[in-house]
Write a protein that holds these residues in place. Structure first.
Motif, short mmCIF file in Angstrom:
data_model
loop_
_atom_site.label_atom_id
_atom_site.label_comp_id
_atom_site.label_asym_id
_atom_site.label_seq_id
_atom_site.Cartn_x
_atom_site.Cartn_y
_atom_site.Cartn_z
N SER A 14 0.85 -1.18 0.00
CA SER A 14 0.00 0.00 0.00
C SER A 14 0.89 1.24 0.00
N LEU A 16 2.79 4.49 1.26
CA LEU A 16 3.52 4.69 2.52
C LEU A 16 2.66 5.40 3.54
N GLY A 17 2.73 4.92 4.76
CA GLY A 17 2.09 5.63 5.85
C GLY A 17 2.95 6.81 6.26
N GLU A 18 2.41 7.66 7.11
CA GLU A 18 3.11 8.87 7.54
C GLU A 18 4.44 8.55 8.22
N GLU A 19 4.45 7.58 9.15
CA GLU A 19 5.68 7.25 9.87
C GLU A 19 6.75 6.69 8.93
N ASP A 20 6.35 5.79 8.03
CA ASP A 20 7.30 5.23 7.08
C ASP A 20 7.85 6.31 6.15
#
Length: 115
Positions: A14, A16-20
């Motif tokens: 998926s 990227l999330g914010e932390e990644d």
């Protein structure tokens, strides 16, 4: 350290999330330093101490040590103490692959010396 989804087919990953994304941005900023890239390229050849890196790069010990501290923090290199010396190496094969891919990409770019 943020654990990212790895070893999944591209279609399964998926966005990227914010932390990644934050972590990857930090890594990319770290790789934006010519001296840090030169340190990492030396470590592609094998483990080395700060003194060995300084000699090969023609850089001051303080500068190399400071850059290594950031690279350790981002899990791009690891250091193992041997008596009074610390021997540094790339964190793992993923870092090796990342560097080799970046070097390979740069070698395919048009010659910028004519600009």
């Amino acid at each position: 350290m943020i654990l990212m989804k790895q070893n999944l087919p591209a279609a399964s990953r998926s966005a990227l999330g914010e932390e990644d994304a934050q972590y990857l941005a930090e890594v990319m900023r770290a790789l934006a330093s010519p001296l840090r890239l030169r340190i990492l390229s030396c470590l592609l050849e094998g483990p080395a101490t700060v003194s060995e890196l300084c000699e090969r790069l023609g850089s001051a010990q303080a500068a190399v040590s400071n850059h290594l501290r950031l690279l350790r923090h981002l899990n791009l290199v690891v250091g193992v103490r041997h008596g009074r010396n610390v021997c540094y190496r790339l964190f793992d094969e993923h870092v090796n692959d990342l560097l080799n891919q970046a070097i390979g990409h740069a070698s395919h770019l048009p010659d910028r010396s004519s600009e």
